[in-house]
Design a protein around this motif. Structure first.
Motif, PDB file in Angstrom:
ATOM      1  N   ALA A  68      12.669  -4.474  -9.112  1.00  0.00           N
ATOM      2  CA  ALA A  68      12.590  -5.784  -8.468  1.00  0.00           C
ATOM      3  C   ALA A  68      12.531  -5.662  -6.951  1.00  0.00           C
ATOM      4  O   ALA A  68      11.731  -6.329  -6.293  1.00  0.00           O
ATOM      5  CB  ALA A  68      13.774  -6.648  -8.876  1.00  0.00           C
ATOM      6  N   ASP A  69      13.365  -4.805  -6.404  1.00  0.00           N
ATOM      7  CA  ASP A  69      13.467  -4.751  -4.955  1.00  0.00           C
ATOM      8  C   ASP A  69      12.324  -3.965  -4.316  1.00  0.00           C
ATOM      9  O   ASP A  69      11.896  -4.299  -3.213  1.00  0.00           O
ATOM     10  CB  ASP A  69      14.847  -4.229  -4.556  1.00  0.00           C
ATOM     11  N   ALA A  70      11.779  -2.968  -4.996  1.00  0.00           N
ATOM     12  CA  ALA A  70      10.578  -2.293  -4.495  1.00  0.00           C
ATOM     13  C   ALA A  70       9.403  -3.274  -4.512  1.00  0.00           C
ATOM     14  O   ALA A  70       8.566  -3.263  -3.608  1.00  0.00           O
ATOM     15  CB  ALA A  70      10.261  -1.050  -5.312  1.00  0.00           C
ATOM     16  N   LEU A  71       9.353  -4.135  -5.526  1.00  0.00           N
ATOM     17  CA  LEU A  71       8.317  -5.164  -5.572  1.00  0.00           C
ATOM     18  C   LEU A  71       8.446  -6.098  -4.360  1.00  0.00           C
ATOM     19  O   LEU A  71       7.456  -6.395  -3.691  1.00  0.00           O
ATOM     20  CB  LEU A  71       8.417  -5.972  -6.871  1.00  0.00           C
ATOM     21  N   ARG A  72       9.658  -6.524  -4.071  1.00  0.00           N
ATOM     22  CA  ARG A  72       9.883  -7.404  -2.907  1.00  0.00           C
ATOM     23  C   ARG A  72       9.498  -6.705  -1.607  1.00  0.00           C
ATOM     24  O   ARG A  72       8.895  -7.312  -0.720  1.00  0.00           O
ATOM     25  CB  ARG A  72      11.341  -7.846  -2.862  1.00  0.00           C
ATOM     26  N   MET A  73       9.857  -5.430  -1.496  1.00  0.00           N
ATOM     27  CA  MET A  73       9.519  -4.669  -0.292  1.00  0.00           C
ATOM     28  C   MET A  73       8.002  -4.562  -0.153  1.00  0.00           C
ATOM     29  O   MET A  73       7.461  -4.753   0.939  1.00  0.00           O
ATOM     30  CB  MET A  73      10.151  -3.276  -0.344  1.00  0.00           C
ATOM     31  N   ALA A  74       7.313  -4.270  -1.248  1.00  0.00           N
ATOM     32  CA  ALA A  74       5.854  -4.144  -1.215  1.00  0.00           C
ATOM     33  C   ALA A  74       5.204  -5.468  -0.844  1.00  0.00           C
ATOM     34  O   ALA A  74       4.264  -5.504  -0.038  1.00  0.00           O
ATOM     35  CB  ALA A  74       5.339  -3.647  -2.567  1.00  0.00           C
ATOM     36  N   GLU A  75       5.697  -6.563  -1.420  1.00  0.00           N
ATOM     37  CA  GLU A  75       5.141  -7.884  -1.097  1.00  0.00           C
ATOM     38  C   GLU A  75       5.321  -8.202   0.378  1.00  0.00           C
ATOM     39  O   GLU A  75       4.391  -8.661   1.043  1.00  0.00           O
ATOM     40  CB  GLU A  75       5.811  -8.969  -1.945  1.00  0.00           C
ATOM     41  N   ALA A  76       6.524  -7.975   0.899  1.00  0.00           N
ATOM     42  CA  ALA A  76       6.816  -8.293   2.299  1.00  0.00           C
ATOM     43  C   ALA A  76       6.020  -7.409   3.258  1.00  0.00           C
ATOM     44  O   ALA A  76       5.684  -7.841   4.364  1.00  0.00           O
ATOM     45  CB  ALA A  76       8.309  -8.141   2.570  1.00  0.00           C
ATOM     46  N   SER A  77       5.699  -6.201   2.835  1.00  0.00           N
ATOM     47  CA  SER A  77       5.008  -5.251   3.702  1.00  0.00           C
ATOM     48  C   SER A  77       3.499  -5.241   3.508  1.00  0.00           C
ATOM     49  O   SER A  77       2.781  -4.586   4.271  1.00  0.00           O
ATOM     50  CB  SER A  77       5.553  -3.838   3.450  1.00  0.00           C
ATOM     51  N   GLY A  78       3.010  -5.918   2.462  1.00  0.00           N
ATOM     52  CA  GLY A  78       1.575  -5.957   2.209  1.00  0.00           C
ATOM     53  C   GLY A  78       1.009  -4.640   1.721  1.00  0.00           C
ATOM     54  O   GLY A  78      -0.153  -4.321   1.994  1.00  0.00           O
ATOM     55  N   VAL A  79       1.817  -3.859   1.004  1.00  0.00           N
ATOM     56  CA  VAL A  79       1.391  -2.549   0.513  1.00  0.00           C
ATOM     57  C   VAL A  79       1.580  -2.452  -0.993  1.00  0.00           C
ATOM     58  O   VAL A  79       2.134  -3.345  -1.626  1.00  0.00           O
ATOM     59  CB  VAL A  79       2.182  -1.401   1.192  1.00  0.00           C
ATOM     60  N   THR A  80       1.142  -1.340  -1.547  1.00  0.00           N
ATOM     61  CA  THR A  80       1.449  -0.957  -2.917  1.00  0.00           C
ATOM     62  C   THR A  80       2.489   0.150  -2.841  1.00  0.00           C
ATOM     63  O   THR A  80       2.353   1.062  -2.016  1.00  0.00           O
ATOM     64  CB  THR A  80       0.191  -0.441  -3.639  1.00  0.00           C
ATOM     65  N   ILE A  81       3.511   0.073  -3.654  1.00  0.00           N
ATOM     66  CA  ILE A  81       4.470   1.168  -3.758  1.00  0.00           C
ATOM     67  C   ILE A  81       4.234   1.841  -5.100  1.00  0.00           C
ATOM     68  O   ILE A  81       4.272   1.192  -6.143  1.00  0.00           O
ATOM     69  CB  ILE A  81       5.926   0.673  -3.635  1.00  0.00           C
TER      70      ILE A  81
END
Length: 180
Positions: A68-81
């Motif tokens: 969940a939190d990697a998804l949030r980080m990716a969304e906020a940063s505009g990247v794919t993790i």
């Protein structure tokens, strides 16, 4: 790279243990690290200070699990993790607990929350310096240019939790490409 300040999944195993009616299982794990992680979580202020001192680019708590939190980080940063399962270290107690309960340890690590660890991103050189002071830090993935999905290489049955909506699993597995 994308990293955690320490092991995740211990609190989730503690939750499963505390919800269990299996006396044998309860006696095997009661008072162990997972039970303590669930009952007495400890905020990682020590790790936050180290990350700040070394200029970690992006830092957030892992309250709802890496998925969940990697998804949030990716969304906020505009990247794919891209999650790197082979790089994720799993605590030996989680391996033992999951073995005795027929659970997938990687899945529990990815979806377990409330471990009070921090998720962060930085370059490899910065991580090498951080790891000298924070040997518990674990590499969990890498940031990549946006590929049309926010998370890659994650098990489809991982259920991430979101307090405000349905489970995030649909966003993780089938994320529509962004349009400008």
């Amino acid at each position: 790279g994308v990293y955690s300040t320490g092991f995740t999944g211990l609190s989730r195993c503690g939750l499963i243990l505390n919800m269990s009616r299996d006396r044998k299982m309860t006696s095997l794990f009661s008072g162990k690290i997972s039970d303590s992680a669930f009952r007495n979580p400890r905020a990682r202020f020590d790790a936050a200070e180290i990350l700040e001192r070394h200029g970690a680019i992006c830092v957030m708590d892992i309250s709802d699990g890496i998925a969940a939190d990697a998804l949030r980080m990716a969304e906020a940063s505009g990247v794919t993790i891209e999650i790197l399962p082979d790089d994720i270290k799993i605590h030996p107690e989680i391996l033992d607990f999951c073995s005795k309960n027929s659970l997938d340890p990687l899945k529990e690590v990815l979806q377990g929350g409330e471990d009070y660890e921090l998720l962060f991103s930085c370059d490899d050189e910065t991580f090498a310096k951080i790891a000298m002071e924070l040997p518990s830090a674990i590499r969990i993935g890498v940031c990549k240019d946006f590929s049309g999905r926010r998370l890659e290489n994650i098990q489809p049955d991982v259920k991430a939790f979101d307090h405000l909506s349905l489970p995030l699993i649909n966003k993780i597995c089938i994320y529509p490409p962004e349009t400008d």
